[in-house]
Design a protein around this motif. Structure first.
Motif, mmCIF file in Angstrom:
data_model
loop_
_atom_site.group_PDB
_atom_site.id
_atom_site.type_symbol
_atom_site.label_atom_id
_atom_site.label_comp_id
_atom_site.label_asym_id
_atom_site.label_seq_id
_atom_site.Cartn_x
_atom_site.Cartn_y
_atom_site.Cartn_z
ATOM 1 N N ASP A 25 0.831 -1.205 0.000
ATOM 2 C CA ASP A 25 0.000 0.000 0.000
ATOM 3 C C ASP A 25 0.871 1.263 0.000
ATOM 4 O OD1 ASP A 25 -2.384 1.417 -0.042
ATOM 5 O OD2 ASP A 25 -2.592 1.477 2.134
ATOM 6 N N ILE A 26 1.844 1.272 -0.899
ATOM 7 C CA ILE A 26 2.733 2.423 -1.046
ATOM 8 C C ILE A 26 2.847 2.750 -2.528
ATOM 9 C CG2 ILE A 26 4.074 1.943 1.044
ATOM 10 C CD1 ILE A 26 6.179 0.630 -0.719
ATOM 11 N N ARG A 27 3.491 3.882 -2.829
ATOM 12 C CA ARG A 27 3.751 4.231 -4.231
ATOM 13 C C ARG A 27 4.926 3.420 -4.753
ATOM 14 N NH1 ARG A 27 3.519 9.201 -1.795
ATOM 15 N NH2 ARG A 27 5.777 9.413 -2.089
ATOM 16 N N GLN A 28 4.911 3.132 -6.047
ATOM 17 C CA GLN A 28 6.015 2.393 -6.642
ATOM 18 C C GLN A 28 7.319 3.157 -6.501
ATOM 19 O OE1 GLN A 28 5.304 1.134 -10.659
ATOM 20 N NE2 GLN A 28 7.394 0.404 -10.976
ATOM 21 N N SER A 29 7.242 4.477 -6.533
ATOM 22 C CA SER A 29 8.453 5.300 -6.397
ATOM 23 C C SER A 29 9.106 5.111 -5.037
ATOM 24 C CB SER A 29 8.113 6.778 -6.618
ATOM 25 O OG SER A 29 7.146 7.217 -5.670
ATOM 26 N N SER A 61 11.594 2.384 -5.384
ATOM 27 C CA SER A 61 12.800 2.865 -6.071
ATOM 28 C C SER A 61 13.664 3.684 -5.129
ATOM 29 C CB SER A 61 12.400 3.705 -7.294
ATOM 30 O OG SER A 61 11.643 2.935 -8.207
ATOM 31 N N ASP A 62 13.035 4.500 -4.275
ATOM 32 C CA ASP A 62 13.787 5.307 -3.305
ATOM 33 C C ASP A 62 14.525 4.412 -2.312
ATOM 34 O OD1 ASP A 62 12.876 7.585 -4.518
ATOM 35 O OD2 ASP A 62 11.249 7.932 -3.076
ATOM 36 N N ALA A 63 13.839 3.348 -1.833
ATOM 37 C CA ALA A 63 14.464 2.424 -0.888
ATOM 38 C C ALA A 63 15.639 1.703 -1.535
ATOM 39 C CB ALA A 63 13.431 1.430 -0.365
ATOM 40 N N ARG A 114 17.509 2.871 -3.957
ATOM 41 C CA ARG A 114 18.602 3.830 -4.108
ATOM 42 C C ARG A 114 19.338 4.046 -2.779
ATOM 43 N NH1 ARG A 114 15.848 7.174 -6.428
ATOM 44 N NH2 ARG A 114 15.233 8.511 -4.673
ATOM 45 N N ARG A 115 18.594 4.039 -1.671
ATOM 46 C CA ARG A 115 19.218 4.220 -0.351
ATOM 47 C C ARG A 115 19.816 2.914 0.177
ATOM 48 N NH1 ARG A 115 14.206 6.682 0.608
ATOM 49 N NH2 ARG A 115 13.645 4.930 1.950
ATOM 50 N N ASN A 116 19.507 1.788 -0.498
ATOM 51 C CA ASN A 116 19.944 0.458 -0.055
ATOM 52 C C ASN A 116 19.470 0.180 1.369
ATOM 53 O OD1 ASN A 116 21.249 -2.034 -0.522
ATOM 54 N ND2 ASN A 116 23.062 -1.365 0.591
ATOM 55 N N SER A 117 18.214 0.562 1.622
ATOM 56 C CA SER A 117 17.660 0.405 2.965
ATOM 57 C C SER A 117 16.169 0.128 2.874
ATOM 58 C CB SER A 117 17.896 1.681 3.785
ATOM 59 O OG SER A 117 17.283 1.592 5.054
ATOM 60 N N VAL A 118 15.706 -0.892 3.598
ATOM 61 C CA VAL A 118 14.288 -1.254 3.614
ATOM 62 C C VAL A 118 13.609 -0.559 4.784
ATOM 63 C CG1 VAL A 118 12.638 -3.145 3.872
ATOM 64 C CG2 VAL A 118 14.722 -3.482 2.516
ATOM 65 N N PRO A 119 12.566 0.241 4.536
ATOM 66 C CA PRO A 119 11.867 0.926 5.636
ATOM 67 C C PRO A 119 11.291 -0.060 6.639
ATOM 68 C CG PRO A 119 11.245 1.862 3.506
ATOM 69 C CD PRO A 119 12.040 0.622 3.214
#
Length: 229
Positions: A28-32, A35-37, A39-44
């Motif tokens: 339930d998030i945006r696809q972008s 991509s941001d995660a 790029r940061r090499n980090s999973v929220p």
């Protein structure tokens, strides 16, 4: 801590998501955001909570690949120090035999003439296959007729590799006038002037095919079957 790619691989494996768009719907998030995660090499951190709430997935397994895959199952909760028989060897999930792809299976066309282009294939439904069977170039059909019995039974599923041809003695799918798509074992005759087309069942006669027609009529080689006995 594992890299984003490793964690992402375990997430998609456990959720059967094949694209970022599918995973974004699950989370339930945006696809972008994916991509941001990346790029940061980090999973929220909230991803782990959502995956636990929806699927019962173990955050430690997602992060590091250790412990049981699930903490919550239909039978209830599995403790973190679960007995060995509840733990899974996650390495096997990276094998192509453990990954699957949902493919369309088609009916074998029952009519074709020499002047026709190759007919459109009519979908019968969907089937889940290991990646090793659903590789590029494969078309899945359901067997019509009994000419290849007992090797390939009526109603069996079979895969045709449309990129393979020209191997004598193998089983091929080809178009036959007034019959549509058929399966035959193909041999080159002794004089190398014609192809011999044979069924597995002795009740069906052998036929011949001129080499110049083979390329026109050949769809591909049958490389696997799925059937019940």
């Amino acid at each position: 801590m594992s890299s984003f790619a490793e964690i992402y691989g375990r997430i998609t494996l456990a959720t059967n998501c094949r694209t970022q768009m599918e995973l974004a719907e699950v989370l339930d998030i945006r696809q972008s955001s994916i991509s941001d995660a990346k790029r940061r090499n980090s999973v929220p951190g909230d991803w782990y909570m959502k995956l636990f709430e929806k699927f019962g997935l173990n955050p430690d397994w997602l992060k590091q690949g250790i412990g049981p895959m699930y903490l919550r199952t239909e039978q209830g909760y599995a403790p973190q120090d679960a007995p060995a028989f509840l733990a899974e060897n996650t390495a096997a999930y990276g094998d192509d035999q453990a990954k699957h792809l949902v493919c369309t299976e088609f009916a074998m066309p029952s009519a074709w003439t020499d002047t026709d282009a190759r007919p459109e294939f009519s979908p019968l439904g969907k089937i889940s296959l290991p990646l090793t069977l659903a590789r590029p170039g494969i078309l899945v059909f359901r067997m019509r007729g009994g000419n290849m019995a007992p090797l390939i039974s009526q109603g069996a599923r079979f895969g045709v590799d449309t990129r393979e041809d020209g191997i004598t003695g193998q089983i091929y799918a080809l178009f036959a006038p007034n019959e549509g798509l058929v399966l035959r074992r193909i041999f080159l005759d002794g004089a190398q002037t014609a192809y011999l087309l044979r069924s597995e069942s002795p009740d069906f006669p052998e036929t011949t095919l001129a080499p110049e027609l083979a390329r026109q009529r050949l769809l591909g080689r049958v490389v696997w079957t799925l059937q019940e006995f």
